[in-house]
Design an enzyme around this catalytic site. Sequence first.
Site, PDB file in Angstrom:
ATOM      1  N   GLY A 182      31.164  35.819 -24.614  1.00  0.00           N
ATOM      2  CA  GLY A 182      29.886  36.510 -25.377  1.00  0.00           C
ATOM      3  C   GLY A 182      30.024  38.159 -25.235  1.00  0.00           C
ATOM      4  O   GLY A 182      30.874  38.587 -24.977  1.00  0.00           O
ATOM      5  N   SER A 183      28.766  38.543 -25.274  1.00  0.00           N
ATOM      6  CA  SER A 183      28.611  40.000 -25.235  1.00  0.00           C
ATOM      7  C   SER A 183      29.050  40.637 -24.014  1.00  0.00           C
ATOM      8  O   SER A 183      29.453  41.804 -23.989  1.00  0.00           O
ATOM      9  CB  SER A 183      27.090  40.340 -25.441  1.00  0.00           C
ATOM     10  OG  SER A 183      26.473  39.617 -26.555  1.00  0.00           O
ATOM     11  N   THR A 184      29.258  39.889 -22.832  1.00  0.00           N
ATOM     12  CA  THR A 184      29.806  40.633 -21.700  1.00  0.00           C
ATOM     13  C   THR A 184      31.318  41.250 -22.016  1.00  0.00           C
ATOM     14  O   THR A 184      31.690  42.383 -21.365  1.00  0.00           O
ATOM     15  CB  THR A 184      30.040  39.652 -20.669  1.00  0.00           C
ATOM     16  OG1 THR A 184      30.818  38.478 -20.874  1.00  0.00           O
ATOM     17  CG2 THR A 184      28.518  39.274 -19.996  1.00  0.00           C
ATOM     18  N   PHE A 185      31.803  40.700 -22.969  1.00  0.00           N
ATOM     19  CA  PHE A 185      33.173  41.265 -23.553  1.00  0.00           C
ATOM     20  C   PHE A 185      33.365  42.464 -24.020  1.00  0.00           C
ATOM     21  O   PHE A 185      34.184  43.208 -24.143  1.00  0.00           O
ATOM     22  CB  PHE A 185      33.863  40.050 -24.517  1.00  0.00           C
ATOM     23  CG  PHE A 185      35.366  40.455 -24.601  1.00  0.00           C
ATOM     24  CD1 PHE A 185      36.269  39.956 -23.389  1.00  0.00           C
ATOM     25  CD2 PHE A 185      35.860  41.047 -25.687  1.00  0.00           C
ATOM     26  CE1 PHE A 185      37.563  40.283 -23.752  1.00  0.00           C
ATOM     27  CE2 PHE A 185      37.066  41.539 -25.790  1.00  0.00           C
ATOM     28  CZ  PHE A 185      38.005  41.072 -24.801  1.00  0.00           C
ATOM     29  N   LYS A 186      31.941  42.894 -24.497  1.00  0.00           N
ATOM     30  CA  LYS A 186      31.888  44.325 -25.271  1.00  0.00           C
ATOM     31  C   LYS A 186      32.269  45.277 -24.265  1.00  0.00           C
ATOM     32  O   LYS A 186      32.592  46.385 -24.652  1.00  0.00           O
ATOM     33  CB  LYS A 186      30.290  44.464 -25.524  1.00  0.00           C
ATOM     34  CG  LYS A 186      29.809  43.593 -26.773  1.00  0.00           C
ATOM     35  CD  LYS A 186      28.456  43.528 -27.156  1.00  0.00           C
ATOM     36  CE  LYS A 186      28.309  42.399 -28.340  1.00  0.00           C
ATOM     37  NZ  LYS A 186      26.933  41.941 -28.486  1.00  0.00           N
TER      38      LYS A 186
END
Lengths: 485, 466
Positions: free
Chosen positions: A217-221
Site C-alpha cells: 500500500g502507501s508505505t511503498f510511496k
Amino acid sequence: MNKPLRRVAIFCGLLVFALLLRDNWVQFVQADSLKNNKYNRRVMMQEYAQPRGDIIVDGKPITGSTTVSGSDFKYKRTYTDGPMWAPVTGFASQAFGSNALESIEDKILTGQDDRLFFNRTVDMLTGKKQQGGDVVTTLNAKAQAAAYKGLGDKKGAVAAIDPQTGKILALVSTPSYDPGSIAGMSNQDKQNWTNLKPNDPDSVMIDKALRQTYPPGSTFKVVTAAAAMENGLYSSIDQPTSSPLPYTLPNTTTQLKNEGNIPCQNATLRVALQYSCNTVFGKIGADLGKDKMLAQAKKFGFDQTIDTPVRAVASNFPTSMDKPQTALSSIGQFDTAATPLQMAMVAAAVANDGKLMQPYMVDQLRAPNLNVIEQTQPKVFSQAMSPATAQKLQQMMETVVQDGTGTMAKIDGVTVGGKTGTAQHGINNSGLPYAWFISYAKTAQGSPIAVAVVVEDGNANRDDISGGGLAAPIAKSVMEAVLNK
Amino acid sequence: MSTVTNTTTISSVGAPNRRNTELVLLLFAVAIPVLAYANVGLAKDGSVPGGILGYGLGLGLLAAVAHLMVRRFAPYADPLMLPIATLLNGLGLVFIYRLDLEPAVTTKALGGPKAPGQLMWSALAVAVFIGILVLLKDHRILQRYTYISGAVALVLLVAPVFFPAVNGSKLWIVVPGVGSIQPGEFAKIILAVFFAGYLMVKRDALALASRRFMGLYWPRGRDLGPILAIWALSMMILVLEDDLGSTLLYFGLFVVMLYVATERTSWVIFGLLLASGGAAVVGMTSGHVKVRIHNWLDPFAGIAQHGASEAAQVLWSFGSGGVLGSGLGQGFSRLIGGIGVKSDYILATVGEELGLSGLMAVLLLYGLLIERGARTALAARDPFGKLLAIGLASAMALQVFVVAGGVTGLIPLTGMTMPFLAQGGSSVVANWALVAILLRISHTARRPAPAPAPSPDAEPTQVVRL
C-alpha cells in the site's frame, strides 16, 4: 575315513569363513551407510542424547533442554516465551524435525559442526559427553516484547532492524504457537502438531514477518519518492509536482482516486507523502516507467530472497507490466507485495542515509567453552539511494509523523520518521485492508531502529483500519523499547 | 630280565593329558564374562552391578565343577572345548542380562528378565554335561541304541506339529504353565547318533554297490531308500513346521555323514540336488518362508509405509556398531524390538556393542569349537566315534552358519538360536550335552592304550645254561 573327514573340516571352516567375510561386509564396508540411514533411529537418538546448545538473546538463553523419561530421546527442547520467540527460534522437535534457527544452526547446537571438532575430541578424551554450542542472536528482548504485546491478539507481524548494522532487533508474528508444545514425541505433542495444521497456508506456524508478503500500500510511496529523486524527476521536495487532479491512468479511462478530499493537485513531494496522495505517486511511477521503478525497488531488496540466515521470501515488484499497472504498482497496489522485513529495510535505508545494511539475526556462534567460532560482521546490502535523496526522504517522513497521517508514532524528544499504509486486497477490495506502518527513530548518534508493522485485520470496523491508527502505536512502542524511553 | 614288552603302536606313556591347560583357559573363560558383566553395569548405571559376586561365583563354580569332573571322568579329553563353551555361555548370560536392562524388550508380555532363568538353565545344562561324562563310560555304548535313537528323533521332530505355532514356526512343545522346550535342539544330537550307527553298518553297501555314470559313482536305486526317506522327512518338517533352518540342519547333517561314511562325492551332489529342489518348491509355496526370503532380498522394502522390518533393524545394529562397537551396554539393539532380541537376534547385540572385532572373535570361537570337534573325529579310533564326532561338529557348524548367516543377511533368516549365546533353555542344555559327548569321544581317542597283558609267545628266548 580320514580323507572325507578332512574335507568336511575344511567345509566347516569355509562356513565360518563365509560368516567372517559377510560380517566384514556389513560392519566395515557398509557400516557408514547403515549407520547414517535416515530411517535408523540411532541418528536422531544421537542428536537428542545430550542437551542442545542454546539460542541467546541479550545474554540470556531463550531455549533450554529438559530430560524426558521413558523415551528414546533423552533430552527435549524447552522454550522461554516460546510463542513470542517462535519466529526466531523455530522449533526443534523429536518427532517433527526442526525449522528456522533451530534447523539452520542445528550442527552448532548439537555440537556436530566441523568447527567443534577439537571440542568433541577433547570431550571424548576426557570422557565428557559431547556438548552443543550456542547461537547468540542480535535480537533485542525489550523490542521483541513490546512488539509482541503491541500486536496482542491481533493478526500481524513486526520486523525491526538496526539501520546502521542490519541487526534484526525484533521479529514477531501473531497469532503464534509455542514450539515447546511440539518439542517431544508424546501423543499430546502429536495432537498439538495436528492442531497447528503445519501444511495449511494460513497456519500459525508461518512466520509472517519473513515468510508472508502483503501488498504494501502507501508505505511503498517511500520507494517511489526515492525513485523520483534519484532519477531527477523532481529535485526538491518542496517544489510543486505536475500532478493533475483528477488523474486518469495512462491509456485508460480509469480515474485513480485519493482517500478523501486531500490537497493533492500539484502537491509537493512533502505534502504528497504527508497526505498520502495516490495521484501524485501513481503519476510519478507512470512517468518514470517500469524499468526505473523496478531498478529502485531492487536496490531496496525486492525480488530476491534474503537469508538472515532464516530465509525471507522474495518481496515482489512486478517485472512486466504496462503503464497503468506501473502506476498502480508504484502506490503499492497491483502485484506489489512485500514482507514486513522488506518494508523495515526500506525504512532502514532511508534512516541510514541511503546505505542499506544486510539484515541478520545471528551475531555469534559460540563453542561450549564460550569461544567465539563465528562472528557476523555487518555488511552493506546496497546503496539504495544517494545520501542527499535519503536526507530529503527523512524530512518527508518526519513531516508525516509531525503533521501527517503518522502522528500516533510521535515520541517526545526523538526525531521519528514514518509512513502509513492501508492496503486493499481481495476481489474488488472485499477483504479487510492491511494496516501498515513503517518508521525509524533518529538520535544524535544516527538511527538505532527502523521498524515495519503490519496488522492483518483488526477486530474494528473497516474505517478504523488505517496504518496510522492500528499499526503506528505498535511501531512507537517498539522504538521506545530500543530507545529506552 | 624285562617282563613287559610293547607290541602295540600306541604308547602307554602317552601324551600329557592337558588338564592344566584347560584349567588356565577356564580362568580366562570365567574372568572375561565377569569383567564384561561389570562393564555392562558401569556403562548403564555408572556402578558395578550388585549381582556380580553371585554371577562370578555361579559361573566360576559351574566351570570348576565341570573341570573337576572332566579331570576325573575324561582326563584325556580335548582341553579347548570346555573353556570355549564356558566362555560363550558366560558371554551369552552377560548379553541377556544387558538386554534385560532395556525396559522396552523386558516387558511382562515378553516374559520379563531372562538372565536369571538362563543362569538356571545353564546350571542344569552343566549338570547334564556332568551326567553324560559320568554315565557314558564309552561313546560306543550309544551304538546299541541306533534304532531307538532314530525313533526318538522322529518323535521329537514331529511332535511340535501338534502344538501351536510360536512366532510363525512350529518348533516348540508347549506345556501350559510349565514352559516350552524346543525338541529340535535335542533331535540334532539324537539324529547324529542314529546316522552314525546306521551308516556304520550300511556304509559298505552304500559305498561299493554303485554304477559309474558321467565320471561319478551313483548309488543303486534300492540304496536310495534311506536318503529319500530322510529327505522326505526334512521336507515334511519344512512344510508342517515352516522351518527352513532346521530342515537345512538335519538334511545337511545327513549328507555330511553319508559322505564321510561312504567317501562318495556323488552322494553330496545327489543330496544337494534334492535339497535345493525341495527348498525351491517350498520357497515358492509357503507364505512364511516367502516372507523371509523377501525380507532377505530387500530388508529395506516398504520402510516409508510401515516402518523398518526386523531384518533392517538388525542390519542397522551391525552397521552402527562398526569396527570397534559402541561398547557393552551402550548400543541400541533394543530397537529391533519383538521377541527375538535375546534369542534369535542376540548376535546383533554382540555386533553392535563389541563391533566387527568382537563379533569376529565370537565367530572364531565357534570355528575353533567346530574344528576341535572335527579333530576329535580324526583322532577317534572307531568308525562310529568318527562318524558321531564329525556329525556333532558339523551340526554345530551348520547351526552357527544358518543362524549367523541369517542374522547378518548372508542367507534368509530362520528361527534358530545361536548355540550357548542365545537365550533358550533347550538350546543351552542340548549344546552342553553335545560338548560332553565330543569330550567323551576325544577322551577315548586320546587316552593311552591300557598296558597289554604279557603274552607268553612274546617272551624272549632265554639262553638256559645247562
